[in-house]
Motif scaffolding. Structure first.
Motif, PDB file in Angstrom:
ATOM      1  N   TRP A  26     -57.591   4.415  76.558  1.00 47.15           N
ATOM      2  CA  TRP A  26     -57.698   3.103  77.462  1.00 47.15           C
ATOM      3  C   TRP A  26     -58.527   2.717  77.837  1.00 47.15           C
ATOM      4  CZ3 TRP A  26     -58.324   4.580  82.024  1.00 47.15           C
ATOM      5  CH2 TRP A  26     -58.329   5.438  82.313  1.00 47.15           C
ATOM      6  N   PHE A  27     -59.442   2.974  78.555  1.00 41.87           N
ATOM      7  CA  PHE A  27     -60.437   2.360  79.364  1.00 41.87           C
ATOM      8  C   PHE A  27     -61.236   1.660  78.825  1.00 41.87           C
ATOM      9  CE2 PHE A  27     -61.392   6.522  78.858  1.00 41.87           C
ATOM     10  CZ  PHE A  27     -62.345   6.814  78.152  1.00 41.87           C
ATOM     11  N   LEU A  28     -60.914   1.562  77.271  1.00 39.33           N
ATOM     12  CA  LEU A  28     -62.328   0.855  76.131  1.00 39.33           C
ATOM     13  C   LEU A  28     -61.673  -0.738  76.092  1.00 39.33           C
ATOM     14  CD1 LEU A  28     -64.137   0.563  73.902  1.00 39.33           C
ATOM     15  CD2 LEU A  28     -62.051   1.484  72.588  1.00 39.33           C
ATOM     16  N   GLU A  29     -62.190  -1.244  77.018  1.00 38.62           N
ATOM     17  CA  GLU A  29     -61.826  -2.772  76.242  1.00 38.62           C
ATOM     18  C   GLU A  29     -62.044  -3.457  75.235  1.00 38.62           C
ATOM     19  OE1 GLU A  29     -62.065  -5.157  79.038  1.00 38.62           O
ATOM     20  OE2 GLU A  29     -61.939  -3.982  80.542  1.00 38.62           O
ATOM     21  N   SER A  30     -61.201  -4.532  75.102  1.00 38.67           N
ATOM     22  CA  SER A  30     -60.793  -4.837  73.388  1.00 38.67           C
ATOM     23  C   SER A  30     -61.976  -5.665  73.357  1.00 38.67           C
ATOM     24  CB  SER A  30     -59.942  -5.753  73.805  1.00 38.67           C
ATOM     25  OG  SER A  30     -59.386  -7.095  74.611  1.00 38.67           O
ATOM     26  N   LYS A  31     -62.756  -6.184  74.069  1.00 37.04           N
ATOM     27  CA  LYS A  31     -64.014  -7.501  73.304  1.00 37.04           C
ATOM     28  C   LYS A  31     -64.626  -6.833  73.236  1.00 37.04           C
ATOM     29  CE  LYS A  31     -62.974 -10.953  76.361  1.00 37.04           C
ATOM     30  NZ  LYS A  31     -63.932 -11.726  77.781  1.00 37.04           N
ATOM     31  N   LEU A  32     -65.381  -5.428  74.105  1.00 34.28           N
ATOM     32  CA  LEU A  32     -66.180  -4.549  73.237  1.00 34.28           C
ATOM     33  C   LEU A  32     -66.049  -3.367  71.739  1.00 34.28           C
ATOM     34  CD1 LEU A  32     -68.608  -3.196  74.027  1.00 34.28           C
ATOM     35  CD2 LEU A  32     -67.900  -1.125  75.763  1.00 34.28           C
ATOM     36  N   GLU A  33     -65.199  -2.909  72.315  1.00 36.24           N
ATOM     37  CA  GLU A  33     -64.256  -2.620  70.346  1.00 36.24           C
ATOM     38  C   GLU A  33     -64.537  -3.759  69.196  1.00 36.24           C
ATOM     39  OE1 GLU A  33     -60.455   0.079  69.287  1.00 36.24           O
ATOM     40  OE2 GLU A  33     -59.937  -1.307  70.488  1.00 36.24           O
ATOM     41  N   GLU A  34     -64.211  -4.696  69.366  1.00 35.84           N
ATOM     42  CA  GLU A  34     -64.653  -5.325  68.652  1.00 35.84           C
ATOM     43  C   GLU A  34     -65.677  -5.698  68.154  1.00 35.84           C
ATOM     44  OE1 GLU A  34     -63.320 -10.385  68.210  1.00 35.84           O
ATOM     45  OE2 GLU A  34     -63.067  -9.440  70.146  1.00 35.84           O
ATOM     46  N   GLN A  35     -66.441  -6.591  69.517  1.00 37.24           N
ATOM     47  CA  GLN A  35     -68.381  -6.505  69.129  1.00 37.24           C
ATOM     48  C   GLN A  35     -68.491  -5.157  68.332  1.00 37.24           C
ATOM     49  OE1 GLN A  35     -69.494  -9.539  68.645  1.00 37.24           O
ATOM     50  NE2 GLN A  35     -67.403 -10.019  69.720  1.00 37.24           N
ATOM     51  N   ILE A  36     -68.427  -3.875  69.024  1.00 38.16           N
ATOM     52  CA  ILE A  36     -68.534  -2.609  67.689  1.00 38.16           C
ATOM     53  C   ILE A  36     -68.557  -2.508  66.639  1.00 38.16           C
ATOM     54  CG2 ILE A  36     -68.130   0.013  67.588  1.00 38.16           C
ATOM     55  CD1 ILE A  36     -68.316   0.069  70.803  1.00 38.16           C
ATOM     56  N   LYS A  37     -67.441  -3.264  66.699  1.00 38.67           N
ATOM     57  CA  LYS A  37     -66.739  -2.915  64.700  1.00 38.67           C
ATOM     58  C   LYS A  37     -67.137  -4.022  63.699  1.00 38.67           C
ATOM     59  CE  LYS A  37     -62.436  -0.900  65.544  1.00 38.67           C
ATOM     60  NZ  LYS A  37     -61.385  -0.448  65.609  1.00 38.67           N
ATOM     61  N   ARG A  38     -67.729  -5.128  64.965  1.00 41.14           N
ATOM     62  CA  ARG A  38     -68.136  -6.544  64.301  1.00 41.14           C
ATOM     63  C   ARG A  38     -70.091  -5.556  64.130  1.00 41.14           C
ATOM     64  NH1 ARG A  38     -70.569 -11.652  66.325  1.00 41.14           N
ATOM     65  NH2 ARG A  38     -70.551 -12.803  64.649  1.00 41.14           N
ATOM     66  N   GLN A  39     -70.516  -5.284  64.692  1.00 44.92           N
ATOM     67  CA  GLN A  39     -71.466  -4.778  64.420  1.00 44.92           C
ATOM     68  C   GLN A  39     -72.298  -3.701  63.743  1.00 44.92           C
ATOM     69  OE1 GLN A  39     -75.133  -2.410  67.233  1.00 44.92           O
ATOM     70  NE2 GLN A  39     -75.440  -4.851  67.135  1.00 44.92           N
ATOM     71  N   HIS A  40     -70.994  -3.087  63.048  1.00 45.62           N
ATOM     72  CA  HIS A  40     -71.499  -1.987  62.521  1.00 45.62           C
ATOM     73  C   HIS A  40     -70.937  -2.268  60.877  1.00 45.62           C
ATOM     74  CE1 HIS A  40     -72.572   1.807  64.777  1.00 45.62           C
ATOM     75  NE2 HIS A  40     -71.308   1.662  65.577  1.00 45.62           N
ATOM     76  N   ASN A  41     -70.002  -3.721  60.427  1.00 46.73           N
ATOM     77  CA  ASN A  41     -69.887  -4.193  59.646  1.00 46.73           C
ATOM     78  C   ASN A  41     -71.039  -4.964  59.311  1.00 46.73           C
ATOM     79  OD1 ASN A  41     -67.102  -3.127  59.363  1.00 46.73           O
ATOM     80  ND2 ASN A  41     -66.413  -5.093  60.539  1.00 46.73           N
ATOM     81  N   VAL A  42     -71.767  -6.012  60.084  1.00 47.20           N
ATOM     82  CA  VAL A  42     -72.918  -6.313  60.040  1.00 47.20           C
ATOM     83  C   VAL A  42     -73.858  -5.646  59.234  1.00 47.20           C
ATOM     84  CG1 VAL A  42     -74.391  -8.326  60.647  1.00 47.20           C
ATOM     85  CG2 VAL A  42     -72.001  -8.566  61.363  1.00 47.20           C
ATOM     86  N   VAL A  43     -74.307  -4.474  59.884  1.00 50.98           N
ATOM     87  CA  VAL A  43     -75.546  -3.727  59.661  1.00 50.98           C
ATOM     88  C   VAL A  43     -75.046  -2.866  58.475  1.00 50.98           C
ATOM     89  CG1 VAL A  43     -77.185  -2.183  60.456  1.00 50.98           C
ATOM     90  CG2 VAL A  43     -76.393  -4.336  61.867  1.00 50.98           C
ATOM     91  N   GLY A  44     -74.138  -2.436  58.251  1.00 49.89           N
ATOM     92  CA  GLY A  44     -73.426  -1.981  57.572  1.00 49.89           C
ATOM     93  C   GLY A  44     -73.654  -0.623  57.302  1.00 49.89           C
ATOM     94  N   ALA A  46     -72.463   1.976  59.350  1.00 48.39           N
ATOM     95  CA  ALA A  46     -71.377   3.236  59.922  1.00 48.39           C
ATOM     96  C   ALA A  46     -69.882   2.463  59.750  1.00 48.39           C
ATOM     97  CB  ALA A  46     -71.250   3.182  61.205  1.00 48.39           C
ATOM     98  N   ILE A  47     -69.150   3.446  58.377  1.00 48.73           N
ATOM     99  CA  ILE A  47     -67.528   3.445  59.350  1.00 48.73           C
ATOM    100  C   ILE A  47     -67.177   2.994  59.501  1.00 48.73           C
ATOM    101  CG2 ILE A  47     -65.671   3.407  58.006  1.00 48.73           C
ATOM    102  CD1 ILE A  47     -67.325   4.772  55.336  1.00 48.73           C
ATOM    103  N   VAL A  48     -65.953   1.755  59.870  1.00 51.33           N
ATOM    104  CA  VAL A  48     -65.220   1.878  61.524  1.00 51.33           C
ATOM    105  C   VAL A  48     -63.945   1.872  60.913  1.00 51.33           C
ATOM    106  CG1 VAL A  48     -67.558   0.383  63.136  1.00 51.33           C
ATOM    107  CG2 VAL A  48     -65.883  -0.654  61.407  1.00 51.33           C
ATOM    108  N   ASP A  49     -63.516   1.601  59.997  1.00 54.97           N
ATOM    109  CA  ASP A  49     -61.998   1.517  59.677  1.00 54.97           C
ATOM    110  C   ASP A  49     -61.294   2.521  60.027  1.00 54.97           C
ATOM    111  OD1 ASP A  49     -61.664  -1.290  59.100  1.00 54.97           O
ATOM    112  OD2 ASP A  49     -62.739  -0.877  56.698  1.00 54.97           O
ATOM    113  N   ASP A  50     -60.094   2.911  59.761  1.00 54.65           N
ATOM    114  CA  ASP A  50     -59.922   4.353  60.056  1.00 54.65           C
ATOM    115  C   ASP A  50     -60.322   4.879  61.138  1.00 54.65           C
ATOM    116  OD1 ASP A  50     -57.760   3.319  58.407  1.00 54.65           O
ATOM    117  OD2 ASP A  50     -58.677   4.085  56.839  1.00 54.65           O
TER     118      ASP A  50
END
Length: 240
Positions: A26-44, A46-50
């Motif tokens: 609940w203390f995780l900023e939505s902007k940070l979560e979005e960019q964390i998942k985006r970077q992992h998807n870009v670099v490829g 780590a799996i972020v889905d689910d």
């Protein structure tokens, strides 16, 4: 990256401990979560889905949270913690290894942002994620919102630079490892110190004295001096 990392936000945006009521963390900023998942998807790498994203004040706190979440309450014998080298020295502090009956293995990524003390974990199991979040809540009541927003901006620039060939590549390594190819008694840290190069021995990270870790976060002029001193090192040959 210069002033590209600058951010602006209002003081009254950070008055509440809560950042995202819809997130398990609940203390995780939505902007940070979005960019964390985006970077992992870009670099490829780590799996972020689910997976649940858990943010912490550095990777050491996340490691402690994971140990708290994964340790069984009915286990009478100590559990050994296993990680491939190199690992951060503080991960081993306070952990006793005594004839373990069970083991925990941790696979770590080096994306932790040391300067702003932000780290994150991608957790698949909901109950483990819930317990890790509870550990953060008890220990620090969340993570600095300012640090999270700074990290989000940095990650955004890194991902953009990976996708746009016209941008300066911001995906930089923070540390480099050097290996002295001598005998088993070779001390890389001592050798480099004699040539005014500061490093940390591999023994601090689960390796041996033949390796050393050096920071890559210095300015360009400092890095050039480092290269000059490194190239000036010559080994004696034939006893001379």
């Amino acid at each position: 990256m210069g002033n590209k990392c600058d951010i602006t936000f209002n003081g009254d945006d950070s008055l509440s401990f809560f950042a995202n009521g819809k997130s398990l963390c609940w203390f995780l900023e939505s902007k940070l979560e979005e960019q964390i998942k985006r970077q992992h998807n870009v670099v490829g790498h780590a799996i972020v889905d689910d997976h649940y994203t858990i943010v912490g004040t550095g990777s050491s706190q996340l490691m402690q949270a994971a140990l708290y979440a994964l340790s069984p309450i009915d286990q009478l014998e100590p559990i050994s913690v296993v990680s491939d080298t190199p690992f951060y020295l503080d991960y081993t502090n306070g952990q006793e290894m005594q004839e373990p009956m069970r083991k925990m293995e941790f696979i770590l990524s080096s994306l932790h942002r040391q300067i702003i003390l932000i780290g994150w974990a991608l957790v698949k199991d909901k109950e483990v994620a819930r317990k890790m979040t509870k550990f953060m809540e008890i220990s620090t009541i969340g993570v600095s919102k300012e640090a999270q927003l700074k990290a989000a901006r940095i990650l955004e620039l890194i991902s953009d630079s990976c996708l746009d060939p016209n941008m300066e590549n911001c995906f930089e390594y923070t540390f480099a490892w050097l290996i002295c190819k001598g005998g088993e008694e070779e001390d890389c840290e001592k050798l480099l110190k004699e040539h005014k190069i500061h490093t940390r021995s591999g023994r601090r990270f689960g390796s041996d004295s033949r390796s050393g870790r050096i920071s890559m976060l210095s300015r360009d002029e400092d890095f050039n001096i480092f290269l000059q001193r490194l190239m000036a090192i010559q080994r004696p040959t034939n006893g001379n």
